[in-house]
Design an enzyme around this catalytic site. Sequence first.
Site, PDB file in Angstrom:
ATOM      1  N   ASP A 144     -10.194 -10.550   9.704  1.00  0.00           N
ATOM      2  CA  ASP A 144     -10.110  -9.258   9.011  1.00  0.00           C
ATOM      3  C   ASP A 144     -11.516  -8.691   8.756  1.00  0.00           C
ATOM      4  O   ASP A 144     -11.765  -7.502   8.972  1.00  0.00           O
ATOM      5  CB  ASP A 144      -9.343  -9.440   7.693  1.00  0.00           C
ATOM      6  CG  ASP A 144      -9.232  -8.149   6.912  1.00  0.00           C
ATOM      7  OD1 ASP A 144      -8.436  -7.279   7.313  1.00  0.00           O
ATOM      8  OD2 ASP A 144      -9.956  -7.987   5.910  1.00  0.00           O
TER       9      ASP A 144
ATOM     10  N   ALA B  52       9.731   5.723   5.846  1.00  0.00           N
ATOM     11  CA  ALA B  52      10.498   4.767   6.667  1.00  0.00           C
ATOM     12  C   ALA B  52      10.069   3.346   6.340  1.00  0.00           C
ATOM     13  O   ALA B  52       8.876   3.059   6.214  1.00  0.00           O
ATOM     14  CB  ALA B  52      10.247   5.044   8.151  1.00  0.00           C
TER      15      ALA B  52
ATOM     16  N   GLU C 241      -3.423 -10.498   3.946  1.00  0.00           N
ATOM     17  CA  GLU C 241      -2.693  -9.958   5.093  1.00  0.00           C
ATOM     18  C   GLU C 241      -1.362 -10.689   5.222  1.00  0.00           C
ATOM     19  O   GLU C 241      -1.201 -11.792   4.709  1.00  0.00           O
ATOM     20  CB  GLU C 241      -3.518 -10.137   6.374  1.00  0.00           C
ATOM     21  CG  GLU C 241      -4.805  -9.359   6.400  1.00  0.00           C
ATOM     22  CD  GLU C 241      -4.608  -7.861   6.225  1.00  0.00           C
ATOM     23  OE1 GLU C 241      -3.811  -7.257   6.962  1.00  0.00           O
ATOM     24  OE2 GLU C 241      -5.242  -7.277   5.328  1.00  0.00           O
TER      25      GLU C 241
ATOM     26  N   LYS D 254     -13.171  -5.172  10.283  1.00  0.00           N
ATOM     27  CA  LYS D 254     -13.833  -4.137   9.474  1.00  0.00           C
ATOM     28  C   LYS D 254     -15.287  -3.948   9.917  1.00  0.00           C
ATOM     29  O   LYS D 254     -15.784  -2.822   9.953  1.00  0.00           O
ATOM     30  CB  LYS D 254     -13.755  -4.528   7.996  1.00  0.00           C
ATOM     31  CG  LYS D 254     -12.316  -4.497   7.461  1.00  0.00           C
ATOM     32  CD  LYS D 254     -12.223  -5.205   6.126  1.00  0.00           C
ATOM     33  CE  LYS D 254     -10.837  -5.070   5.513  1.00  0.00           C
ATOM     34  NZ  LYS D 254     -10.633  -6.006   4.395  1.00  0.00           N
TER      35      LYS D 254
ATOM     36  N   VAL E 148       0.839  -1.204   0.000  1.00  0.00           N
ATOM     37  CA  VAL E 148       0.000   0.000   0.000  1.00  0.00           C
ATOM     38  C   VAL E 148       0.877   1.257   0.000  1.00  0.00           C
ATOM     39  O   VAL E 148       0.607   2.223  -0.742  1.00  0.00           O
ATOM     40  CB  VAL E 148      -0.966   0.004   1.211  1.00  0.00           C
ATOM     41  CG1 VAL E 148      -1.885   1.219   1.157  1.00  0.00           C
ATOM     42  CG2 VAL E 148      -1.806  -1.273   1.236  1.00  0.00           C
TER      43      VAL E 148
ATOM     44  N   ILE F 294     -13.472   1.616  -2.056  1.00  0.00           N
ATOM     45  CA  ILE F 294     -14.850   2.124  -1.874  1.00  0.00           C
ATOM     46  C   ILE F 294     -14.826   3.123  -0.707  1.00  0.00           C
ATOM     47  O   ILE F 294     -14.401   2.761   0.387  1.00  0.00           O
ATOM     48  CB  ILE F 294     -15.841   0.995  -1.470  1.00  0.00           C
ATOM     49  CG1 ILE F 294     -15.707  -0.221  -2.374  1.00  0.00           C
ATOM     50  CG2 ILE F 294     -17.273   1.511  -1.450  1.00  0.00           C
ATOM     51  CD1 ILE F 294     -16.505  -1.437  -1.878  1.00  0.00           C
TER      52      ILE F 294
ATOM     53  N   GLY G  54      -5.659  -4.559  -2.531  1.00  0.00           N
ATOM     54  CA  GLY G  54      -4.677  -4.362  -3.593  1.00  0.00           C
ATOM     55  C   GLY G  54      -4.133  -2.945  -3.562  1.00  0.00           C
ATOM     56  O   GLY G  54      -4.698  -2.050  -2.921  1.00  0.00           O
TER      57      GLY G  54
ATOM     58  N   GLY H 203      -0.846  -9.404  -3.639  1.00  0.00           N
ATOM     59  CA  GLY H 203      -0.758  -8.346  -2.616  1.00  0.00           C
ATOM     60  C   GLY H 203      -2.084  -8.082  -1.922  1.00  0.00           C
ATOM     61  O   GLY H 203      -2.254  -7.037  -1.292  1.00  0.00           O
TER      62      GLY H 203
ATOM     63  N   GLU I 252     -10.035   5.726   6.075  1.00  0.00           N
ATOM     64  CA  GLU I 252     -10.875   5.287   4.952  1.00  0.00           C
ATOM     65  C   GLU I 252     -10.380   3.981   4.333  1.00  0.00           C
ATOM     66  O   GLU I 252     -11.171   3.107   3.940  1.00  0.00           O
ATOM     67  CB  GLU I 252     -10.894   6.384   3.872  1.00  0.00           C
ATOM     68  CG  GLU I 252     -11.817   6.116   2.715  1.00  0.00           C
ATOM     69  CD  GLU I 252     -13.276   5.970   3.158  1.00  0.00           C
ATOM     70  OE1 GLU I 252     -13.851   6.953   3.628  1.00  0.00           O
ATOM     71  OE2 GLU I 252     -13.830   4.846   3.033  1.00  0.00           O
TER      72      GLU I 252
HETATM   73  P1  NDP Z   1       3.197  -4.883   3.505  1.00  0.00           P
HETATM   74  O1  NDP Z   1       3.668  -5.992   4.366  1.00  0.00           O
HETATM   75  O2  NDP Z   1       3.283  -5.018   2.046  1.00  0.00           O
HETATM   76  O3  NDP Z   1       3.961  -3.528   3.910  1.00  0.00           O
HETATM   77  C1  NDP Z   1       4.324  -3.195   5.220  1.00  0.00           C
HETATM   78  C2  NDP Z   1       5.713  -2.603   5.148  1.00  0.00           C
HETATM   79  O4  NDP Z   1       6.027  -2.027   6.418  1.00  0.00           O
HETATM   80  C3  NDP Z   1       6.789  -3.640   4.841  1.00  0.00           C
HETATM   81  O5  NDP Z   1       7.657  -3.142   3.850  1.00  0.00           O
HETATM   82  C4  NDP Z   1       7.481  -3.799   6.189  1.00  0.00           C
HETATM   83  O6  NDP Z   1       8.838  -4.163   6.072  1.00  0.00           O
HETATM   84  C5  NDP Z   1       7.359  -2.388   6.750  1.00  0.00           C
HETATM   85  N1  NDP Z   1       7.552  -2.319   8.196  1.00  0.00           N
HETATM   86  C6  NDP Z   1       7.185  -3.238   9.125  1.00  0.00           C
HETATM   87  N2  NDP Z   1       7.525  -2.801  10.359  1.00  0.00           N
HETATM   88  C7  NDP Z   1       8.100  -1.593  10.200  1.00  0.00           C
HETATM   89  C8  NDP Z   1       8.676  -0.631  11.088  1.00  0.00           C
HETATM   90  N3  NDP Z   1       8.714  -0.847  12.397  1.00  0.00           N
HETATM   91  N4  NDP Z   1       9.205   0.496  10.570  1.00  0.00           N
HETATM   92  C9  NDP Z   1       9.184   0.724   9.236  1.00  0.00           C
HETATM   93  N5  NDP Z   1       8.663  -0.139   8.347  1.00  0.00           N
HETATM   94  C10 NDP Z   1       8.115  -1.282   8.808  1.00  0.00           C
HETATM   95  O7  NDP Z   1       1.694  -4.579   3.957  1.00  0.00           O
HETATM   96  P2  NDP Z   1       0.549  -3.875   3.111  1.00  0.00           P
HETATM   97  O8  NDP Z   1       1.082  -2.676   2.434  1.00  0.00           O
HETATM   98  O9  NDP Z   1      -0.198  -4.891   2.348  1.00  0.00           O
HETATM   99  O10 NDP Z   1      -0.446  -3.431   4.296  1.00  0.00           O
HETATM  100  C11 NDP Z   1      -0.177  -2.302   5.096  1.00  0.00           C
HETATM  101  C12 NDP Z   1      -1.399  -2.013   5.951  1.00  0.00           C
HETATM  102  O11 NDP Z   1      -2.499  -1.765   5.089  1.00  0.00           O
HETATM  103  C13 NDP Z   1      -1.852  -3.168   6.849  1.00  0.00           C
HETATM  104  O12 NDP Z   1      -2.403  -2.629   8.031  1.00  0.00           O
HETATM  105  C14 NDP Z   1      -2.939  -3.852   6.037  1.00  0.00           C
HETATM  106  O13 NDP Z   1      -3.865  -4.537   6.846  1.00  0.00           O
HETATM  107  C15 NDP Z   1      -3.567  -2.639   5.394  1.00  0.00           C
HETATM  108  N6  NDP Z   1      -4.298  -2.899   4.173  1.00  0.00           N
HETATM  109  C16 NDP Z   1      -3.724  -3.607   3.152  1.00  0.00           C
HETATM  110  C17 NDP Z   1      -4.409  -3.809   1.981  1.00  0.00           C
HETATM  111  C18 NDP Z   1      -3.845  -4.587   0.855  1.00  0.00           C
HETATM  112  O14 NDP Z   1      -4.583  -4.829  -0.099  1.00  0.00           O
HETATM  113  N7  NDP Z   1      -2.586  -4.977   0.860  1.00  0.00           N
HETATM  114  C19 NDP Z   1      -5.745  -3.249   1.801  1.00  0.00           C
HETATM  115  C20 NDP Z   1      -6.252  -2.506   2.933  1.00  0.00           C
HETATM  116  C21 NDP Z   1      -5.541  -2.348   4.065  1.00  0.00           C
HETATM  117  P3  NDP Z   1       9.187  -5.754   6.089  1.00  0.00           P
HETATM  118  O15 NDP Z   1       8.506  -6.325   4.884  1.00  0.00           O
HETATM  119  O16 NDP Z   1      10.663  -5.771   6.033  1.00  0.00           O
HETATM  120  O17 NDP Z   1       8.608  -6.280   7.364  1.00  0.00           O
HETATM  121  N1  HSE Z   2      -6.471  -8.646   3.291  1.00  0.00           N
HETATM  122  C1  HSE Z   2      -7.469  -7.660   3.104  1.00  0.00           C
HETATM  123  C2  HSE Z   2      -8.506  -8.188   2.135  1.00  0.00           C
HETATM  124  C3  HSE Z   2      -6.864  -6.398   2.560  1.00  0.00           C
HETATM  125  O1  HSE Z   2      -8.216  -9.152   1.440  1.00  0.00           O
HETATM  126  O2  HSE Z   2      -9.603  -7.647   2.087  1.00  0.00           O
HETATM  127  C4  HSE Z   2      -7.859  -5.279   2.375  1.00  0.00           C
HETATM  128  O3  HSE Z   2      -8.310  -4.812   3.603  1.00  0.00           O
END
Ligand code: NDP
Ligand code: HSE
Length: 429
Positions: A201, A43, A190, A205, A14, A136, A302, A187, A129
């Site tokens: 999850d 970061a 979770e 929500k 994300v 959505i 995604g 992607g 959001e």
């Molecule tokens: P990812 O695992 O792809 O990204 C998380 C990133 O944060 C990784 O690069 C991770 O590094 C890094 N990270 C972890 N701990 C730390 C820290 N202490 N300091 C700095 N960076 C850190 O997750 P997503 O992007 O998929 O998801 C992020 C959030 O969004 C979650 O809360 C998820 O539930 C939510 N979300 C995700 C959706 C999706 O479709 N993917 C949709 C809706 C919500 P490393 O990989 O090295 O641990």
């Molecule tokens: N893992 C979650 C899903 C990401 O599949 O709906 C979006 O919140």
Amino acid sequence: MKEIKIGLIGWGTVGAGVTRILQKNSALISRRLGARLRLVRVADLNLKRDRGMKLAPGILTRDAARIIEDPEIDIVVELIGGLDPAEGMVISSLRGGKRVVTANKALLAERGKTLFREAGQVRRRIFFEASVGGGIPIIKIIREGLSANRISSILGIINGTTNYILTRMSEEGITLAAAVRGAKKAGYAEKNPALDLEGIDSAHKLALLSSLAFGGWADFSRIYREGINEITDEDIAYTAGLGYTIKLLAVAKQSPSGADLRVHPTLVPRRHLLSAVNGIFNAVYLEGDFSKSQIFQGEGAGQGPTASAVVADLMEAGREILSGNDSTPPFIATDRDLKLAPIGEVVCRHYLRIPVIDRPGVLARIASILGAGGISIDSVIQRQRYKRGLVPVILMTNQAREKALQTALDKISHLEVVRGTPVRIRVED
Ligand code: NDP
Ligand code: HSE
């Protein structure tokens, strides 16, 4: 042009989507906002991974404290996921006078009471959001568009991963394990896909949606929940034959005994709009006293759709900063708890599949247990034999109370003619 300074923690799926939108649509965002959203620091623990894009030199760091403790930064975007250290990062950012944008539904559903209270005390908002429904804008719809209504019910497909898995299992006949691999690769899943598969999850929500819609704090840990791990090809095929699609549904209904909140696999009739919501799509169906029924659909997980919601929040937080408004209350009230209805009181129809020995009188014994529990049978289907003389008895019940149905099922599963655990799936008509 005024600048609003942003620090992003978590440059994963994300996070990379957010940086991409901020680069690609920068002029459009500035024009609409009347200010520039400037990403001053990002970061992440992994500085080497290829995100398919470059940041200006000096922006990327491993140290999130360089964002949280930087007095110049106006908005912190938390996208690392999980409870800790995310909670501490959000609290420190709020106490430092920053607005916070997050997609972290787990954090808000499980620790939101503390976080929203903290936000209220320091008069800084948490924008979330992206935490429900991906692209959505369902939080804004409830918070703004439907704010004049008493919302009586919500039915949602609010986990993209499980919807993608169920769709691929039913359309392509692939296994659950293969479909999970596809969701991870895309992607959607979770970091721990059990959160998706076990309905956790969706329950996170649902807690947020029902807290917003029903005006009180919904205790996530008390939401009834079943996941999709037990769904088999066999049940997908039988229920399709009966005119239903299996969906992992999140249900919130106002009832005389409290808010009925639950997440479980559900049979949705094929004529219902939710039955046609497939793959990574999410949909939320809402009923308001004046708005009547509405349905909102879009990609629910995604990179692009989720990042779109995060950037919309950045723009909303930006507008708040530009207007100098520091006194707005948190979006979710935490001073009142929602009374939850016990699952045993839920009334609905049920699909039952009971593996039995193929012998005369078996059906009568099952029917008699159901009848004694006050559960009437709508239809019975007996399909082809399994191996070794077993046969599945498939029943659709009429409306029955959950606790009566559960008692009857326990008795049925102890009959010596029943081999294996009976399957039950609730029906939402
Ligand atoms: P990812 O695992 O792809 O990204 C998380 C990133 O944060 C990784 O690069 C991770 O590094 C890094 N990270 C972890 N701990 C730390 C820290 N202490 N300091 C700095 N960076 C850190 O997750 P997503 O992007 O998929 O998801 C992020 C959030 O969004 C979650 O809360 C998820 O539930 C939510 N979300 C995700 C959706 C999706 O479709 N993917 C949709 C809706 C919500 P490393 O990989 O090295 O641990
Ligand atoms: N893992 C979650 C899903 C990401 O599949 O709906 C979006 O919140």
